[in-house]
Design a protein around this motif. Structure first.
Motif, short mmCIF file in Angstrom:
data_model
loop_
_atom_site.label_atom_id
_atom_site.label_comp_id
_atom_site.label_asym_id
_atom_site.label_seq_id
_atom_site.Cartn_x
_atom_site.Cartn_y
_atom_site.Cartn_z
N LEU D 78 53.53 41.22 43.70
CA LEU D 78 54.54 42.01 44.30
C LEU D 78 54.49 43.51 43.78
O LEU D 78 54.86 44.24 44.60
CB LEU D 78 55.97 41.24 43.84
N SER D 79 53.94 43.76 42.36
CA SER D 79 53.76 45.11 41.87
C SER D 79 52.80 45.81 42.91
O SER D 79 52.84 47.01 43.33
CB SER D 79 53.27 45.27 40.59
N TYR D 80 51.90 45.18 43.56
CA TYR D 80 50.87 45.57 44.34
C TYR D 80 51.41 45.88 45.81
O TYR D 80 51.14 47.05 46.34
CB TYR D 80 49.47 44.89 44.37
N ASN D 81 52.32 45.06 46.31
CA ASN D 81 52.98 45.24 47.55
C ASN D 81 53.82 46.55 47.31
O ASN D 81 53.70 47.30 48.17
CB ASN D 81 53.92 44.04 47.65
N GLU D 98 69.53 51.11 49.29
CA GLU D 98 69.40 50.84 47.92
C GLU D 98 69.32 49.38 47.68
O GLU D 98 68.82 48.82 46.66
CB GLU D 98 70.78 51.27 47.20
N ARG D 99 69.94 48.37 48.71
CA ARG D 99 69.79 46.88 48.14
C ARG D 99 68.39 46.44 48.32
O ARG D 99 67.99 45.97 47.31
CB ARG D 99 70.73 46.30 49.38
N ARG D 104 63.74 44.68 45.35
CA ARG D 104 62.30 44.90 44.98
C ARG D 104 61.98 44.89 43.53
O ARG D 104 61.24 44.17 43.11
CB ARG D 104 61.93 46.31 45.71
N VAL D 105 63.12 45.60 42.82
CA VAL D 105 63.02 45.59 41.47
C VAL D 105 63.17 44.20 40.83
O VAL D 105 62.31 43.90 39.95
CB VAL D 105 64.12 46.76 40.85
N TYR D 159 55.87 40.34 50.54
CA TYR D 159 57.27 40.36 50.83
C TYR D 159 57.94 41.80 51.37
O TYR D 159 58.82 41.81 51.88
CB TYR D 159 57.64 39.73 49.57
N PHE D 160 57.12 42.85 50.81
CA PHE D 160 57.88 44.05 51.20
C PHE D 160 57.46 44.62 52.49
O PHE D 160 56.18 44.29 53.01
CB PHE D 160 57.45 45.14 49.97
#
Lengths: 342, 170, 148, 372, 108
Positions: D78-81, D98-99, D104-105, D159-160
């Motif tokens: 996910l960090s790479y996404n 923002e949501r 994401r975070v 996912y992103f």
């Protein structure tokens, strides 16, 4: 005719011992897998037979049907002899171990010395196997095995000598005879030396190191040396190595049982007029096996708890802690014996 | 039919054979590692002979010290210092024959002396192999030698450590 | 000297604590799933390979053969073919092939499908004897799935 | 016995560690010149699973490259996404609601924890302890279940999306995350008792494998390796992105520079990630999860863009050069472990083999990311 | 005691001892490397030990003296092996060879 019965007896013991060693190797593997699994909250082998009890059989068949590969450039004779060099002395050592009062193949007066003498052949096996397989990992592993064995033989022998001093004999059966109940076990014989439990610990640690068991399994450190001296072995060559390793574990644990935990003696002692409790107290072999396998359980438990030691850590432990403490214990025991027994 | 005696005899002969065979391997093997293995085999045989000579203690010590320590040390040295690729231990034929002849001569001389001499048996003193006597003797009659040997061993340890260190620093 | 004994005792203690932890877990129940005997139910969003969705009214696929999934696929594992039947306004699907050997299960095709004609299958036990076994004919799969 | 041929001239021999070796965690090959058990010279050999991700990027649309990013470092995909999505968003000028940023975070931090847990297990495995690996897997499994329920996948999440995330979190996600954090908080002391405080492990890690801050700077090492060398650098704090400035968290820094320091940094990072997730879960705003103005087909304005995020292994940077078409002109991925591995050759000089492998483990290598 | 048995004859032990001694002697003379010479010298020592043990068993009035002598020989052999090997390794480090003929410099 007496000659023949003697011969038959010897033969029967030989067969019995080999069967015992083989069964032990097989079922210690099973125990190891099961125990490791439960420590890690898994189930372990369960498909072959109830509780996976036939798994060792399946493993054995697998190992036997595998091809024996001799790597290119290996010294074929040495390569093939090495596994036997590990197994044979271990089996020979079983000859003098008293499983019960009467169940001992040869009740040799120098039993303890004999076990150490045969155990010293072990290193040759790893060394020759490692060197003979023409593999750099194996050579490094062989070198490690030797330095480790040399370093740990010293505290082990010193502790054994302490025990011989206390017992006054090297006959294993006589040593057991001297520990009729739990209060007279040598591990609790504080009149001989207050450090007896420590001596037991030292002996146990050294036997772990001598048999290359974790956390001292640096000779076959799988994350460093792939499989160390066994890297090139396949099929039954590996199987025999494996059997030898486990046989050595059993020998080490038996010796610890005999020297410190009263061997085949029941912890409650046997009352002279105890007919009703004959079954509970008398069968020495039962007590011996219980103690033996409890120690084996601990050996495996230790393996699945700790990370592997590093070489200097290992030598540090031996030279800075085990040897001084065991020497001190030797002196202390000598002094105490002089004071209390003369 | 086999009797216990003849079986023991057989075991003895096997041990003697192992001893000689091991010695031959030890001197004639082309590779050092095999020579050491031959030495180990030979020494196991010697230990067996000691057992037949009613000295199980010495036999076990032989295995513990010679096979377990000396041979292992030699193998260790072979691992560290063996020349690779191994050169065959070439030897000029003349000196080969010469040493062979000398060895034969030595063997014939010593063995002949041993066989020919009419040894006077001290009949009654059959060695019982008792460990206690060895121990007592070590601490009484031979205590001086016992102390000396410990000094020798100490010196050996110090010396070899010093030598090995000196080599390392270079 | 005190450091020596301190080391000795703290070290021994740490080892004993470790042994205690593993012993505790030894007696705790296992947490693993006995896979072939027990299986997990996949979560609703589980991204398996794709499957065609059947239109309940017509009994045919919802696919309109727009080719968006084929275009969106980064690995080019989707092949959609349609034909225009006589009299019909739109194309109808004739074959929908998924080459699962190339599929990376990213889900871009499903995301790009306007009529929501494809969905994720919940299959995860995919094993086959050959490469060809992974070239799925999704129309056939849809028919098989719907006829019990 | 030709393998020791060099002994004639030198007392060294070459040991080939890998490409298949239990300690390299993948297909990394390290050519070691050894003097006995001491390493004289180490040379990592890469390329065994090189898949040309960067070139693939140039032949795909912006959106189509997204699945690839999860396959660089499959342990914290996910960090790479995140890095790639944010870079393209910066290039295309998309603002994320923002949501979506919060989601994401949360997911990224969960992923970071799972990555660190796996590293923890694998590291102890490198040191010869098998059991902690399975305990760590037990915890990691909970994270994977949570992430699977949201993203639909357990490892390569993808996912992103540009402008938000693929789909909204489900109802169970927030309580599940909080419950998981509670569980892990209770488990952490066990890990420390079993592993961190173990005398054997301490002897093997303390003072072993020193990597100085200067060396990190020379090789460009980032992440826990850098923070274990006493440099307080974390992209989340130093070049804040997304909604990280809104959270209260610390950057664990250790000044010992040894393997133990790197180990402790990661263990502390797990705690910090838990703090972030807790705060984010509590503050999670309502709203859309996709930017409304996000175009269907992305065509960033021509230019050169760079964006970096703090991945589990260090600073992951994406540099994109756009020529205004629907495919990138050039895509450059700066992977943190490549720098971390580069430093292995110098750091391992003169070390014992076993120590070098402990050092390698403490660098937390993921080979597919190095090879890209 | 049956003195006809092979293992009870002193002469056989002496012959075996002599054989070991001679083989070892041959090995020392023909050996090319330090290590092979060391191995051969161990054989020589073993031959001598067998003689001691045999005499001890059959002839000596004191049943321990031969055993003790053999034990001493072992100790000496162990010490000798340790020293010799550290010398070999030191030499090897300096000259990269354990070949006796190449050690010309040592003749000094």
């Amino acid at each position: 005719m007496g000659n023949y019965t003697e011969l038959l007896r010897l033969l029967a013991y030989l067969v019995g011992i080999i069967a015992f060693a083989a069964l032990n190797a097989a079922y210690l593997v099973w125990l190891e897998r099961k125990e490791a699994a439960h420590i890690q909250r898994r189930i372990g082998p369960k498909e072959v037979g109830p509780y996976g009890l036939l798994q060792p059989l399946a493993d054995g068949i697998k190992l036997m049907t595998k091809q024996l590969i001799v790597p290119a450039g290996a010294d074929v004779i040495l390569f093939k002899v090495a596994p036997l060099l590990i197994l044979a002395p271990a089996i020979a050592s079983f000859v003098t171990i008293p499983f019960s009062e009467t169940l001992v193949a040869r009740n040799i007066n120098l039993g303890l010395l004999m076990i150490f003498a045969f155990a010293s052949l072990n290193v040759m096996g790893v060394l020759i196997g490692g060197w003979g397989s023409n593999n750099k990992y194996a050579v490094i592993s062989a070198a490690r095995a030797v330095s480790q064995n040399v370093a740990y033989e010293i505290p082990m022998l010193i502790t054994a000598i302490t025990m011989v001093m206390v017992a006054g004999t090297m006959n294993l059966n006589e040593i057991v005879m001297q520990q009729p109940n739990i209060f007279k076990w040598y591990i609790f014989r504080f009149t001989a030396s207050p450090l007896m439990p420590v001596a037991f610990l030292i002996f146990f640690i050294c036997s772990l190191a001598e048999t290359n068991r974790a956390p001292f399994d640096m000779a076959e450190a799988e994350s460093e040396l792939v499989a160390g001296a066994y890297t090139e072995y396949s099929g039954m060559g590996f199987g025999v190595f494996f059997m030898g390793e486990y046989a050595n574990v059993v020998i080490g644990c038996s010796l610890a049982t005999i020297l410190f935990l009263g061997g085949w003696q029941s912890p409650f002692g046997v009352p002279a007029d105890a007919h009703w409790s004959l079954f509970l107290f008398k069968p020495g072999i039962l007590w011996f096996l219980i103690k033996l396998y409890l120690l084996c359980f601990t050996v495996i438990w230790v393996r699945w708890t700790y990370p592997r030691t590093q070489f200097y850590g290992l030598l540090n432990l031996s030279w800075k802690y085990l040897i001084p403490i065991s020497l001190f214990n030797l002196l202390l025991t000598g002094a105490m014996l002089k004071v209390f027994q003369s | 039919m086999i009797s216990a005696d003849s079986l023991t005899e057989l075991v003895f002969l096997v041990l003697a054979g192992i001893t000689v065979l091991g010695a031959l391997i030890a001197t004639n093997a082309k590779r050092l590692i095999r020579a050491v293995s031959g030495l180990a085999v030979c020494l196991i045989g010697v230990a067996g002979l000691y057992y037949f000579l009613h000295s199980p203690f010495v036999a076990l010590m032989e295995m513990l010290i010679y096979v377990g320590a000396v041979c292992v040390t030699i193998v260790f040295a072979v691992m560290m210092a063996e020349p690779f690729p191994e050169r065959h231990a070439k030897i000029s034929p003349l000196s080969g024959y010469l040493s062979f002849a000398v060895a034969i001569l030595v063997f014939v001389g010593v063995a002949g002396l041993g066989v020919k001499t009419a040894w006077k048996a001290a009949g009654s003193t059959v060695n019982s192999g008792a460990l206690i006597e060895v121990g007592k003797s070590l601490l009484t009659t031979n205590s001086m030698v016992f102390e000396l040997i410990s000094i020798v061993l100490l010196l050996a340890i110090i010396g070899s450590v010093a030598l090995a260190r000196a080599g390392r620093e270079k | 000297m005190s450091g020596y004994f301190n080391d000795l005792f703290s070290g021994t203690k740490s080892l004993a604590v470790g042994m205690g932890i593993t012993l505790k877990y030894f007696f705790e129940p296992v947490v693993t799933l006995q896979y072939p005997h027990e299986t997990l139910k996949m979560t609703p969003r589980f991204r398996g390979h794709i499957d065609l969705v059947k239109d309940e009214e017509t009994g045919e696929s919802k696919c309109i053969v727009c080719g968006m999934c084929q275009k969106a696929c980064p690995s080019g594992c989707i092949t959609v073919e349609g034909e225009k039947k006589e009299g019909a306004k739109k194309k109808t699907l004739s074959s929908y092939t998924l080459d699962f050997t190339k599929c990376s299960l990213c889900g871009l095709c499903v995301e790009n499908c306007k009529p929501e004609a494809i969905t994720f299958s919940k299959d995860y036990n995919l094993a086959g004897p050959s490469r060809e076994a992974y070239v799925f004919d999704l129309v056939k799969r849809m028919k098989e799935r719907c006829s019990p | 016995m030709s393998h020791l041929a060099q002994t004639q001239t030198q007392e060294t021999f070459v040991l080939n560690l890998g490409p298949q070796h239990p300690a390299t965690h993948g297909v990394l090959r390290v050519k070691l010149v050894m003097d006995g058990e001491y390493i004289v010279h180490a040379e990592p050999v890469l390329g065994y699973i090189h898949r040309m991700h960067e070139k693939m990027g140039e032949n795909r649309t912006w959106a189509q490259f997204m699945p690839n990013t999860g396959r660089l470092d499959y342990l914290s995909a996910l960090s790479y996404n995140f890095g790639y999505a944010a870079a393209v968003e910066r290039a295309a000028g998309i603002t994320v609601p923002e949501r979506a940023e919060y989601i994401r975070v949360i997911t990224t931090e969960l992923n970071r924890i799972s990555s660190h847990l796996l590293w923890f297990g694998a590291f102890v495995l490198d040191l010869g302890g098998f059991t902690p690996l399975l305990y760590a897997f037990d915890d990691r499994e909970q994270i994977l279940d949570l992430l699977e329920s949201v993203t639909g996948s357990r490892l390569t999440y993808c996912y992103f999306r540009f402008g938000g995330v693929y789909n909204d979190i489900d109802d169970n996600f927030v309580p599940g995350s909080l419950a998981f954090i509670k569980r892990l908080r209770a488990r952490m002391p066990m890990y420390h008792d079993l592993v961190t405080k173990n005398i054997i492990l301490m002897k093997r890690l303390i003072g072993i494998g020193p990597i100085s801050a200067e060396m990190c700077r020379r090789y460009g090492a980032t992440g826990p390796v850098l923070r274990g060398s006493g440099v307080q650098f974390d992209v989340r704090k130093n070049e804040p992105y997304s909604v990280y400035p809104e959270f209260n968290f610390d950057i664990p820094v250790y000044h010992e520079c040894d393997s133990m320091a790197r180990y402790m940094v990661r263990m502390d990072e797990i705690e910090q990630s838990m703090r972030i997730i807790e705060q984010a879960c509590n503050k999670l705003p309502e709203g859309p999860i996709m930017a409304e103005k996000a175009p269907k087909i992305i065509k960033p304005a021509p230019g050169d863009y760079y964006f970096s995020v703090e991945a589990a292994r260090g600073s992951f940077g994406v540099r994109i050069v756009s020529d205004g078409t629907n495919t990138p002109y050039r895509l450059k991925l700066r992977s943190p472990t490549f720098s971390n591995l580069s430093l292995f050759a110098e750091a391992s000089q003169g070390m014992l083999l076993a120590d070098a492998l402990a050092l390698m483990g403490s660098l937390d290598l993921v080979i597919p990311e190095i090879d890209r | 005691m049956n003195s006809q048995l092979l293992y009870n004859s002193l002469e056989l032990y002496l012959v075996i001892g002599a054989l070991l001694f001679a083989i070892g002697f041959y090995g020392i003379l023909s050996g090319r490397t330090f290590i092979s010479m060391l191995i051969s010298s161990e054989l020589v020592l073993s031959g001598a030990s067998i003689n001691f043990m045999a005499f001890n068993r059959f002839l000596a009035p004191d049943p321990t003296v031969g055993q003790i002598f053999t034990l001493f020989i072992m100790a000496i052999a162990a010490a000798e092996a340790a020293i010799a090997l550290s010398i070999i390794i030191a030499v090897y480090r300096n000259y990269k060879s354990i070949d006796t003929d190449e050690m010309v410099e040592l003749k000094g």
